[in-house]
Design a protein around this motif. Structure first.
Motif, PDB file in Angstrom:
ATOM      1  N   SER A 140     -41.812 -65.785 -25.793  1.00 41.75           N
ATOM      2  CA  SER A 140     -42.041 -66.916 -24.548  1.00 41.75           C
ATOM      3  C   SER A 140     -41.664 -66.022 -23.363  1.00 41.75           C
ATOM      4  O   SER A 140     -41.044 -65.123 -23.379  1.00 41.75           O
ATOM      5  CB  SER A 140     -41.085 -68.046 -24.724  1.00 41.75           C
ATOM      6  N   ARG A 141     -41.884 -66.541 -21.989  1.00 39.41           N
ATOM      7  CA  ARG A 141     -41.710 -65.787 -20.935  1.00 39.41           C
ATOM      8  C   ARG A 141     -40.171 -65.771 -20.760  1.00 39.41           C
ATOM      9  O   ARG A 141     -39.430 -64.696 -20.350  1.00 39.41           O
ATOM     10  CB  ARG A 141     -41.915 -66.980 -19.855  1.00 39.41           C
ATOM     11  N   HIS A 142     -39.263 -66.854 -21.316  1.00 43.73           N
ATOM     12  CA  HIS A 142     -37.835 -66.959 -21.172  1.00 43.73           C
ATOM     13  C   HIS A 142     -37.454 -65.891 -22.039  1.00 43.73           C
ATOM     14  O   HIS A 142     -36.414 -64.989 -21.752  1.00 43.73           O
ATOM     15  CB  HIS A 142     -37.266 -68.192 -21.681  1.00 43.73           C
ATOM     16  N   GLU A 143     -37.925 -65.491 -23.172  1.00 41.92           N
ATOM     17  CA  GLU A 143     -37.460 -64.497 -24.094  1.00 41.92           C
ATOM     18  C   GLU A 143     -37.592 -63.014 -23.269  1.00 41.92           C
ATOM     19  O   GLU A 143     -36.868 -62.230 -23.387  1.00 41.92           O
ATOM     20  CB  GLU A 143     -38.097 -64.292 -25.656  1.00 41.92           C
ATOM     21  N   ILE A 144     -38.800 -63.016 -22.775  1.00 34.93           N
ATOM     22  CA  ILE A 144     -39.143 -61.607 -22.027  1.00 34.93           C
ATOM     23  C   ILE A 144     -38.106 -61.569 -21.092  1.00 34.93           C
ATOM     24  O   ILE A 144     -37.703 -60.327 -20.883  1.00 34.93           O
ATOM     25  CB  ILE A 144     -40.413 -61.625 -21.680  1.00 34.93           C
ATOM     26  N   GLN A 145     -37.843 -62.546 -20.480  1.00 36.62           N
ATOM     27  CA  GLN A 145     -36.809 -62.390 -19.274  1.00 36.62           C
ATOM     28  C   GLN A 145     -35.495 -61.943 -19.723  1.00 36.62           C
ATOM     29  O   GLN A 145     -34.774 -61.203 -18.908  1.00 36.62           O
ATOM     30  CB  GLN A 145     -36.567 -63.646 -18.421  1.00 36.62           C
ATOM     31  N   LEU A 146     -34.719 -62.629 -20.847  1.00 29.96           N
ATOM     32  CA  LEU A 146     -33.678 -62.281 -21.548  1.00 29.96           C
ATOM     33  C   LEU A 146     -33.764 -60.687 -21.856  1.00 29.96           C
ATOM     34  O   LEU A 146     -32.707 -59.942 -21.692  1.00 29.96           O
ATOM     35  CB  LEU A 146     -33.427 -63.142 -22.606  1.00 29.96           C
ATOM     36  N   PHE A 147     -34.945 -60.133 -22.560  1.00 33.12           N
ATOM     37  CA  PHE A 147     -34.885 -58.901 -22.969  1.00 33.12           C
ATOM     38  C   PHE A 147     -34.878 -58.041 -21.948  1.00 33.12           C
ATOM     39  O   PHE A 147     -34.199 -57.014 -21.905  1.00 33.12           O
ATOM     40  CB  PHE A 147     -36.083 -58.524 -23.659  1.00 33.12           C
ATOM     41  N   GLY A 148     -35.520 -58.506 -20.911  1.00 34.81           N
ATOM     42  CA  GLY A 148     -35.648 -57.569 -19.586  1.00 34.81           C
ATOM     43  C   GLY A 148     -34.276 -57.461 -18.826  1.00 34.81           C
ATOM     44  O   GLY A 148     -33.685 -56.339 -18.425  1.00 34.81           O
ATOM     45  N   ALA A 149     -33.490 -58.562 -18.767  1.00 34.53           N
ATOM     46  CA  ALA A 149     -32.151 -58.797 -17.969  1.00 34.53           C
ATOM     47  C   ALA A 149     -31.267 -57.595 -19.094  1.00 34.53           C
ATOM     48  O   ALA A 149     -30.363 -56.978 -18.607  1.00 34.53           O
ATOM     49  CB  ALA A 149     -31.625 -59.919 -17.928  1.00 34.53           C
ATOM     50  N   ALA A 150     -31.408 -57.832 -20.458  1.00 32.01           N
ATOM     51  CA  ALA A 150     -30.612 -57.245 -21.285  1.00 32.01           C
ATOM     52  C   ALA A 150     -30.692 -55.702 -21.043  1.00 32.01           C
ATOM     53  O   ALA A 150     -29.677 -54.911 -21.260  1.00 32.01           O
ATOM     54  CB  ALA A 150     -30.540 -57.659 -22.578  1.00 32.01           C
ATOM     55  N   ALA A 151     -31.932 -55.396 -21.321  1.00 32.44           N
ATOM     56  CA  ALA A 151     -32.184 -54.039 -20.961  1.00 32.44           C
ATOM     57  C   ALA A 151     -31.616 -53.408 -19.575  1.00 32.44           C
ATOM     58  O   ALA A 151     -31.222 -52.172 -19.447  1.00 32.44           O
ATOM     59  CB  ALA A 151     -33.887 -53.618 -21.025  1.00 32.44           C
ATOM     60  N   LEU A 152     -31.727 -54.037 -18.453  1.00 33.61           N
ATOM     61  CA  LEU A 152     -31.286 -53.784 -17.332  1.00 33.61           C
ATOM     62  C   LEU A 152     -29.923 -53.599 -17.442  1.00 33.61           C
ATOM     63  O   LEU A 152     -29.087 -52.543 -16.928  1.00 33.61           O
ATOM     64  CB  LEU A 152     -31.419 -54.658 -16.087  1.00 33.61           C
ATOM     65  N   ALA A 153     -29.159 -54.306 -18.146  1.00 37.06           N
ATOM     66  CA  ALA A 153     -27.657 -54.497 -17.972  1.00 37.06           C
ATOM     67  C   ALA A 153     -27.221 -53.310 -19.068  1.00 37.06           C
ATOM     68  O   ALA A 153     -26.418 -52.439 -18.646  1.00 37.06           O
ATOM     69  CB  ALA A 153     -26.875 -55.891 -18.794  1.00 37.06           C
ATOM     70  N   TYR A 154     -27.859 -53.170 -20.181  1.00 38.39           N
ATOM     71  CA  TYR A 154     -27.291 -52.197 -21.054  1.00 38.39           C
ATOM     72  C   TYR A 154     -27.831 -50.572 -20.519  1.00 38.39           C
ATOM     73  O   TYR A 154     -27.174 -49.522 -20.651  1.00 38.39           O
ATOM     74  CB  TYR A 154     -28.038 -52.257 -22.531  1.00 38.39           C
ATOM     75  N   GLY A 155     -28.889 -50.500 -19.577  1.00 38.33           N
ATOM     76  CA  GLY A 155     -29.383 -49.546 -19.143  1.00 38.33           C
ATOM     77  C   GLY A 155     -28.478 -48.745 -17.945  1.00 38.33           C
ATOM     78  O   GLY A 155     -28.216 -47.966 -17.860  1.00 38.33           O
ATOM     79  N   GLY A 156     -27.871 -50.006 -17.320  1.00 39.81           N
ATOM     80  CA  GLY A 156     -27.224 -49.687 -16.131  1.00 39.81           C
ATOM     81  C   GLY A 156     -25.609 -48.871 -16.956  1.00 39.81           C
ATOM     82  O   GLY A 156     -24.941 -48.009 -16.404  1.00 39.81           O
ATOM     83  N   LEU A 157     -25.300 -49.656 -17.839  1.00 38.22           N
ATOM     84  CA  LEU A 157     -23.937 -49.110 -18.535  1.00 38.22           C
ATOM     85  C   LEU A 157     -24.284 -47.666 -19.023  1.00 38.22           C
ATOM     86  O   LEU A 157     -23.431 -46.815 -18.868  1.00 38.22           O
ATOM     87  CB  LEU A 157     -23.700 -50.241 -19.675  1.00 38.22           C
ATOM     88  N   GLU A 158     -25.448 -47.476 -19.624  1.00 37.76           N
ATOM     89  CA  GLU A 158     -25.687 -46.066 -20.430  1.00 37.76           C
ATOM     90  C   GLU A 158     -25.773 -45.085 -19.167  1.00 37.76           C
ATOM     91  O   GLU A 158     -25.298 -44.001 -19.234  1.00 37.76           O
ATOM     92  CB  GLU A 158     -27.022 -46.118 -21.029  1.00 37.76           C
ATOM     93  N   LEU A 159     -26.449 -45.638 -18.072  1.00 34.64           N
ATOM     94  CA  LEU A 159     -26.602 -44.524 -16.722  1.00 34.64           C
ATOM     95  C   LEU A 159     -25.028 -44.533 -16.259  1.00 34.64           C
ATOM     96  O   LEU A 159     -24.752 -43.067 -15.913  1.00 34.64           O
ATOM     97  CB  LEU A 159     -27.401 -45.272 -16.106  1.00 34.64           C
TER      98      LEU A 159
END
Length: 150
Positions: free
Chosen positions: A67-86
Motif C-alpha cells: 500500500s501507499r502507507h507501507e511504501i511511505q513507512l519503508f521509505g522513512a525507515a530507509a532514510l532513518a537507518y541510512g542516516g544512522l549508517e552514514l
C-alpha cells in the motif's frame, strides 16, 4: 587511516550502505504510487531471473500488493537507518570515539534480530552477515579498549 586494520573498510561499508539506503528512501517516498511488483518483475527478467520461480514470484506478488502507507513507512525507515549508517561511517573515517561506540551499540542491537532470522530460515548469506557483524563488534570493542588503555 593506514595501519588501522579493518577500520577503513568498516567505515567505507557503513558510508556506502548509508548512501544507498538514503537513495532508496528518497526514491520510495517520491514514488509511493508506483507498482513495485511490475518494477520487480521487469528487473527480474532483465537480470535473467525466472519470475515464475516460487521465491521470485512471491517477492513480486508481495511488492505488488504494497500500500501507499507501507511504501511511505519503508521509505522513512530507509532514510532513518541510512542516516544512522552514514553518521557511523563518517564518524569512523574521522576516528571519532563516539562513532566507534555508536557502531558497537547499533550493530549489537541488530545481532539478536539476525540470530532470529537465521533460526527462522537458515542460509549462507544470513550466517555470513551475522558472523561479519559479530566480528565488527568484537574488533571495535578491542579498538576502544586499546585506545582507552593507551
Amino acid at each position: 587511516m593506514r595501519g588501522d586494520g579493518p577500520l577503513p573498510l568498516i567505515a567505507a561499508e557503513r558510508t556506502l550502505r548509508g548512501l544507498l539506503l538514503l537513495a532508496a528512501g528518497i526514491y520510495l517516498l517520491t514514488h509511493t504510487g508506483s507498482d513495485f511488483g511490475s518494477i520487480a518483475n521487469h528487473l527480474a527478467r532483465s537480470v535473467e531471473l525466472d519470475p515464475r520461480r516460487h521465491f521470485i514470484h512471491r517477492l513480486i506478488a508481495r511488492l505488488g500488493s504494497l500500500s501507499r502507507h507501507e511504501i511511505q513507512l519503508f521509505g522513512a525507515a530507509a532514510l532513518a537507518y541510512g542516516g544512522l549508517e552514514l553518521v557511523e561511517g563518517v564518524g569512523l573515517f574521522l576516528r571519532r570515539r563516539w562513532a566507534e561506540w555508536l557502531t558497537v551499540v547499533a550493530t549489537s542491537l541488530l545481532i539478536s534480530f539476525e540470530i532470529y532470522e537465521l533460526a527462522k530460515g537458515p542460509g549462507p548469506l544470513k550466517a555470513a552477515g551475522l558472523a561479519i557483524n559479530i566480528l565488527i563488534v568484537l574488533y571495535l570493542v578491542r579498538v576502544i579498549r586499546r585506545t582507552r588503555a593507551g
